[in-house]
Design a protein around this motif. Sequence first.
Motif, mmCIF file in Angstrom:
data_model
loop_
_atom_site.group_PDB
_atom_site.id
_atom_site.type_symbol
_atom_site.label_atom_id
_atom_site.label_comp_id
_atom_site.label_asym_id
_atom_site.label_seq_id
_atom_site.Cartn_x
_atom_site.Cartn_y
_atom_site.Cartn_z
ATOM 1 N N VAL A 176 -10.338 6.962 -1.622
ATOM 2 C CA VAL A 176 -9.450 8.058 -1.210
ATOM 3 C C VAL A 176 -10.158 9.393 -1.421
ATOM 4 O O VAL A 176 -10.132 10.273 -0.553
ATOM 5 N N LEU A 232 -5.820 14.493 -5.526
ATOM 6 C CA LEU A 232 -5.569 13.062 -5.704
ATOM 7 C C LEU A 232 -4.254 12.842 -6.449
ATOM 8 O O LEU A 232 -3.773 11.730 -6.552
ATOM 9 N N TYR A 238 0.824 -1.205 0.000
ATOM 10 C CA TYR A 238 0.000 0.000 0.000
ATOM 11 C C TYR A 238 0.859 1.256 0.000
ATOM 12 O O TYR A 238 0.587 2.205 -0.735
ATOM 13 N N TYR A 239 1.921 1.250 0.830
ATOM 14 C CA TYR A 239 2.731 2.468 0.928
ATOM 15 C C TYR A 239 3.907 2.475 -0.035
ATOM 16 O O TYR A 239 4.447 3.530 -0.344
ATOM 17 N N ARG A 246 -8.204 14.613 4.328
ATOM 18 C CA ARG A 246 -9.399 13.779 4.457
ATOM 19 C C ARG A 246 -10.615 14.614 4.813
ATOM 20 O O ARG A 246 -11.720 14.345 4.346
ATOM 21 N N ARG A 290 -9.188 4.529 -5.561
ATOM 22 C CA ARG A 290 -9.048 5.974 -5.730
ATOM 23 C C ARG A 290 -10.351 6.678 -5.299
ATOM 24 O O ARG A 290 -10.313 7.743 -4.680
ATOM 25 N N SER A 292 -9.759 6.726 5.466
ATOM 26 C CA SER A 292 -8.398 6.610 5.976
ATOM 27 C C SER A 292 -7.701 5.419 5.322
ATOM 28 O O SER A 292 -8.351 4.521 4.781
ATOM 29 N N ASP A 293 -6.376 5.414 5.390
ATOM 30 C CA ASP A 293 -5.614 4.314 4.813
ATOM 31 C C ASP A 293 -6.035 2.987 5.431
ATOM 32 O O ASP A 293 -6.192 1.985 4.738
#
Lengths: 293, 338
Positions: free
Chosen positions: A181, B60, A109-110, B84, A178, A186-187
């Motif tokens: 996001v 984004l 993910y990161y 966020r 996306r 949140s992640d």
Amino acid sequence: MSATTERTARRVLDALRRDPLAVGGTVVLVLLVVVGVAGPWLAPAGVNDVDVDQMLRPPSGAHPFGTDELGRDVLSRVLVAARVSLQVGAVSVGIALVAGVTLGLLAGYYRGWLDSVLMRAMDVLFAFPVLLLAVAIVAVLGPGLLTAMVAIGVVYTPIFARITRAGVLSVREQVFVRAAVSIGASDLRIMRRHVLPNIAAPLIVQTSLSLAFAILSEAALSFLGLGIQPPAPAWGRMLFDGRGFVTDAWWLGVFPGAAIFLTVLAFNLVGDALRDVLDPRQLTLAEARRSTP
Amino acid sequence: MTAADVVAELDDLAVHFPTRAGVVRAVDGVTLAVRRGETLGLVGESGSGKSTAGLALLRLVDPTSGRVRVAGADVTRWSRRRLRGMRRHVAMVFQDPQASLDPRRTVGDSIAEPLTVHRLAASAAARRARVAELLDLVGLRAETADRHPHELSGGQRQRVGVARALAGEPDLIVLDEPIASLDLSVQAQIMNLLRHLQRDLGLTYLFIAHDLAAVEHMSDRIAVMYLGRIVETGPPERIYRQPAHPYTAALLSAVPVADPRVERERRRIVLTGDIPSPVDPPGGCRFRTRCPRARDECARTDPALAEVGPDHRAACLFPLDGEPDRDGGPAREDVPAA
């Protein structure tokens, strides 16, 4: 859970029913779990009931699997040892699953330096022969059931990390990630709610296959005297103890060996069948033959 | 036009992506302000940077230089965590509704996600009620909430995408080619839905499209992008009837006319070649390599956006000033007819 999960579950069950090997594997696994839970009650004798008058007796009505060099009932020991094997399998694969999925999620993910560091560490673990690494860990932590489970768990972590990372890399490029996001998720939420459910299939398959190898690894560790400590029964340990009597008392090796063989085979059959259903990109041998002209 | 009327803006924004082939200048100096209650149509070919500009408004993508302002706040350097909270104010509808909905989650889950993330519903019951309300707004039945995306048609899926975008009551909705991947018959339905929602709810849209026809009846203002730059901006009646930039004229001439007689007679400007690589855009005017009117000066001077009419600006050294000629494009001798 959701309707999708239910539908997937039904599809999997239907497909497994049509596959005789998978049915056989499932039956063996169910029996194994029953034995694992009820072993001590099913066993005709106590696992450590030494009877010096009955040493090294071949299979008979009183002792269907014979007796060992201390006159202990082999059938009882094989039945009771099932629990330890299943326990080692479940706990060690559980450790590998949790650790591997967490590391794989973070890496995939990161990406960036975290990915490099984590995956290089996994590569190092992966490069060691399984048993050598497990022996090294046991050597550091000292032999015993818990150590064996941790060692096996560590050994199988890289495979879960790799599978997870590969899945995350493809899922995280999906538009719906996306979209999440863009909503402000949140992640952690994205990883748990969107990424993980979409990479569950290969993980389930790998879990069932790893269970087989974990049980095999435990047998090997116990055979080397690094797993379960005597007098507690373990299939690998029984093989080890019986090795000196191979020519005189075949039953000491054959029955625990057959138990290992059946268990591993059953997990593999079910794992392969699950892969066919859940991970259709991977062709089975039969399909591969059919598709080649 | 006061600053308070601007819900989101890009100020001299550049977004460059490093690739193996070199730095892709996807967006290269774009200034764009979306005003409250309007629909701003952002038009360009694929590779023009229009989608990247839209993504930049939601942060984004990370800007290389320039500023992004949302609801008056400069969010250019905000951290992911801080962004966020901002994300409630700008929502996005994606081109492919199938891909933009998580296949493993129900329609209701997807629509409720902004409510959950921003804690906009006091209880699970309130959330369900709000989801039903949103579904009704986009013309879907409340039971649809329990369905999965694969059980819906393309048009229904895009309605779900719109409902999700509406959930947080955003100040701006970025519509990234929202009808481009839908069947023709469904495109009109979604366009109507978007129009009605805007009228009833007072929404603000940035409508991204790859041809002028898609945004004609929807937009209050149009901005045309080419190779990471805005080449012309103005109200639709100017853009469609008196385009000042040769690129806009070429785009317009590509729009078919419904009257076969006119269609046969009209002159079409056919651009030769592909859009140049955004890794190595031409020096001077970026359009000169495909411009039928390019002269030597165009290679030397990079034209800035300049006023050519009321609220109408174009980045061209030799803007068109021909008679309104919607059917044939601006008729000029140096424009080759096909």
